[in-house]
Design a protein around this motif. Structure first.
Motif, mmCIF file in Angstrom:
data_model
loop_
_atom_site.group_PDB
_atom_site.id
_atom_site.type_symbol
_atom_site.label_atom_id
_atom_site.label_comp_id
_atom_site.label_asym_id
_atom_site.label_seq_id
_atom_site.Cartn_x
_atom_site.Cartn_y
_atom_site.Cartn_z
ATOM 1 N N MET A 116 -5.933 -3.877 -18.625
ATOM 2 C CA MET A 116 -4.857 -3.738 -17.791
ATOM 3 C C MET A 116 -4.520 -5.017 -17.159
ATOM 4 O O MET A 116 -5.697 -5.941 -16.922
ATOM 5 C CB MET A 116 -5.586 -2.862 -16.574
ATOM 6 N N ARG A 117 -3.317 -5.480 -17.139
ATOM 7 C CA ARG A 117 -2.865 -6.631 -16.655
ATOM 8 C C ARG A 117 -1.695 -6.302 -15.557
ATOM 9 O O ARG A 117 -0.957 -5.692 -15.919
ATOM 10 C CB ARG A 117 -2.106 -7.621 -17.882
ATOM 11 N N LEU A 118 -1.877 -6.902 -14.487
ATOM 12 C CA LEU A 118 -0.926 -6.681 -13.673
ATOM 13 C C LEU A 118 0.335 -7.487 -13.850
ATOM 14 O O LEU A 118 0.138 -8.455 -14.344
ATOM 15 C CB LEU A 118 -1.490 -6.935 -12.101
ATOM 16 N N ILE A 119 1.579 -6.829 -13.740
ATOM 17 C CA ILE A 119 2.536 -7.728 -13.769
ATOM 18 C C ILE A 119 2.639 -9.029 -12.794
ATOM 19 O O ILE A 119 3.315 -10.001 -13.273
ATOM 20 C CB ILE A 119 3.974 -7.022 -14.012
ATOM 21 N N ARG A 120 2.231 -8.697 -11.601
ATOM 22 C CA ARG A 120 2.139 -9.943 -10.693
ATOM 23 C C ARG A 120 0.953 -9.494 -9.502
ATOM 24 O O ARG A 120 0.741 -7.966 -9.614
ATOM 25 C CB ARG A 120 3.287 -10.328 -10.001
ATOM 26 N N PRO A 121 0.543 -10.262 -9.044
ATOM 27 C CA PRO A 121 -0.576 -9.904 -8.105
ATOM 28 C C PRO A 121 -0.139 -9.093 -7.031
ATOM 29 O O PRO A 121 1.210 -9.323 -6.573
ATOM 30 C CB PRO A 121 -1.118 -11.126 -7.402
ATOM 31 N N LEU A 122 -0.544 -7.907 -6.419
ATOM 32 C CA LEU A 122 -0.050 -7.066 -5.621
ATOM 33 C C LEU A 122 -0.536 -7.594 -3.945
ATOM 34 O O LEU A 122 -1.594 -8.099 -3.755
ATOM 35 C CB LEU A 122 -0.594 -5.705 -5.808
ATOM 36 N N ARG A 123 0.558 -7.462 -3.186
ATOM 37 C CA ARG A 123 -0.004 -7.616 -1.943
ATOM 38 C C ARG A 123 -0.429 -6.310 -1.242
ATOM 39 O O ARG A 123 -0.604 -5.343 -1.822
ATOM 40 C CB ARG A 123 1.293 -7.748 -0.903
ATOM 41 N N ASP A 124 -1.444 -6.806 -0.351
ATOM 42 C CA ASP A 124 -2.267 -5.812 0.228
ATOM 43 C C ASP A 124 -1.651 -4.451 0.750
ATOM 44 O O ASP A 124 -2.282 -3.297 0.537
ATOM 45 C CB ASP A 124 -3.040 -6.213 1.527
ATOM 46 N N GLU A 125 -0.373 -4.662 1.278
ATOM 47 C CA GLU A 125 0.587 -3.347 1.672
ATOM 48 C C GLU A 125 0.901 -2.568 0.275
ATOM 49 O O GLU A 125 0.875 -1.441 0.647
ATOM 50 C CB GLU A 125 1.679 -4.146 2.494
ATOM 51 N N GLU A 126 1.136 -3.490 -0.552
ATOM 52 C CA GLU A 126 1.443 -2.820 -1.903
ATOM 53 C C GLU A 126 0.531 -1.618 -2.435
ATOM 54 O O GLU A 126 0.530 -0.756 -2.855
ATOM 55 C CB GLU A 126 2.019 -3.698 -2.957
ATOM 56 N N ILE A 127 -0.821 -2.499 -2.466
ATOM 57 C CA ILE A 127 -1.928 -1.810 -2.866
ATOM 58 C C ILE A 127 -2.248 -0.502 -2.064
ATOM 59 O O ILE A 127 -2.555 0.431 -2.562
ATOM 60 C CB ILE A 127 -3.231 -2.832 -2.712
ATOM 61 N N ASP A 128 -2.315 -0.707 -0.753
ATOM 62 C CA ASP A 128 -2.497 0.240 0.273
ATOM 63 C C ASP A 128 -1.639 1.363 -0.305
ATOM 64 O O ASP A 128 -1.939 2.742 -0.214
ATOM 65 C CB ASP A 128 -2.489 0.189 1.741
ATOM 66 N N ALA A 129 -0.238 1.089 -0.264
ATOM 67 C CA ALA A 129 0.734 2.207 -0.704
ATOM 68 C C ALA A 129 0.403 2.860 -1.994
ATOM 69 O O ALA A 129 0.698 3.997 -2.222
ATOM 70 C CB ALA A 129 2.190 1.484 -0.629
ATOM 71 N N LEU A 130 0.055 2.110 -2.953
ATOM 72 C CA LEU A 130 -0.302 2.792 -4.449
ATOM 73 C C LEU A 130 -1.437 3.608 -4.158
ATOM 74 O O LEU A 130 -1.362 4.715 -5.002
ATOM 75 C CB LEU A 130 -0.442 1.614 -5.226
ATOM 76 N N VAL A 131 -2.577 3.099 -3.471
ATOM 77 C CA VAL A 131 -3.749 4.163 -3.375
ATOM 78 C C VAL A 131 -3.310 5.462 -2.786
ATOM 79 O O VAL A 131 -3.862 6.354 -2.946
ATOM 80 C CB VAL A 131 -4.760 3.102 -2.500
ATOM 81 N N GLU A 132 -2.315 5.433 -1.458
ATOM 82 C CA GLU A 132 -1.987 6.349 -1.077
ATOM 83 C C GLU A 132 -1.493 7.345 -2.217
ATOM 84 O O GLU A 132 -1.668 8.651 -2.322
ATOM 85 C CB GLU A 132 -0.888 5.788 0.067
ATOM 86 N N TYR A 133 -0.378 6.896 -2.902
ATOM 87 C CA TYR A 133 0.517 7.601 -3.663
ATOM 88 C C TYR A 133 -0.981 8.166 -5.108
ATOM 89 O O TYR A 133 -0.448 9.408 -5.349
ATOM 90 C CB TYR A 133 1.204 6.676 -4.714
ATOM 91 N N LEU A 134 -1.650 7.302 -5.494
ATOM 92 C CA LEU A 134 -2.417 7.696 -6.532
ATOM 93 C C LEU A 134 -3.345 8.814 -5.944
ATOM 94 O O LEU A 134 -3.768 9.767 -6.717
ATOM 95 C CB LEU A 134 -3.340 6.619 -7.018
ATOM 96 N N SER A 135 -3.636 8.903 -4.797
ATOM 97 C CA SER A 135 -4.546 9.846 -4.178
ATOM 98 C C SER A 135 -3.954 11.156 -4.070
ATOM 99 O O SER A 135 -4.258 12.259 -3.760
ATOM 100 C CB SER A 135 -5.240 9.606 -2.866
ATOM 101 N N THR A 136 -2.468 11.482 -4.447
ATOM 102 C CA THR A 136 -1.822 12.632 -4.294
ATOM 103 C C THR A 136 -1.897 13.222 -5.875
ATOM 104 O O THR A 136 -1.062 14.214 -6.241
ATOM 105 C CB THR A 136 -0.331 12.415 -3.825
ATOM 106 N N LEU A 137 -2.173 12.251 -6.665
ATOM 107 C CA LEU A 137 -2.228 12.749 -8.168
ATOM 108 C C LEU A 137 -3.353 13.849 -8.704
ATOM 109 O O LEU A 137 -4.342 13.186 -8.281
ATOM 110 C CB LEU A 137 -1.841 11.732 -9.074
#
Ligand code: HEC
Length: 137
Positions: A116-137
């Motif tokens: 896994m390579r991130l296309i760019r480092p993620l901001r904390d706010e983006e990470i929080d939003a992603l975790v929120e989304y992933l936890s719906t899957l």
């Protein structure tokens, strides 16, 4: 001839340069929101200027470049997801039990580095939003 470097050319060049700068700054603002609007994890996931996770992951059982992410909320804790999205290299190396279990599940215990390579480092706010989304899957 001879007027190639006169001041009007210089102005023209400066003008073009400024327009390009403007264009670049306008583009890099893409994905910004109005203050107060909540960032959607789904947007971060699919937006190629943000997470661009769909470059490598499908929201299904199917493996693509990386594992399919259907049911990821059952396999990974929020805490682990947060760390993973911040710095996959570091998490891979630290090899905590949850990471070791993931490596085993995908059959990559022996690899020294994550795929896994991130296309760019993620901001904390983006990470929080992603975790929120992933936890719906
Ligand atoms: C360049 C391809 C690539 C990109 C981009 C990428 N990943 Fe991954 N991801 C992988 C690979 C490959 C793995 C398997 C572990 C490894 O080798 O790193 C993985 C593993 C994961 C896992 C653990 C899966 C499991 O079954 O335990 C999660 C969760 C994850 N990625 C989420 C994301 C998110 C969210 C993004 C977007 C910010 C993202 N990934 C971007 C390739 C990628």
């Amino acid at each position: 001839m001879g007027g190639l470097y006169d001041s009007r050319d210089e102005m023209k060049r400066l003008y073009i340069f400024c327009m390009l700068l403007l264009l670049v700054s306008a583009c890099s603002g893409e994905g910004e929101r109005k203050p107060g609007a909540k960032l959607s994890g789904k947007t971060v996931f699919f937006n190629r200027t943000m997470g661009g996770c769909d470059v490598c992951h499908r929201i299904s059982e199917k493996k693509f470049v990386g594992p399919g992410l259907a049911g990821i909320s059952q396999r990974a804790s929020r805490n682990w997801l947060k760390k993973w999205l911040k710095d996959p290299q570091k998490v891979w190396k630290e090899n905590e039990p949850e990471t070791a279990a993931m490596k085993k599940r995908i059959g990559e215990e022996s690899k020294s580095k994550p795929g896994m390579r991130l296309i760019r480092p993620l901001r904390d706010e983006e990470i929080d939003a992603l975790v929120e989304y992933l936890s719906t899957l």
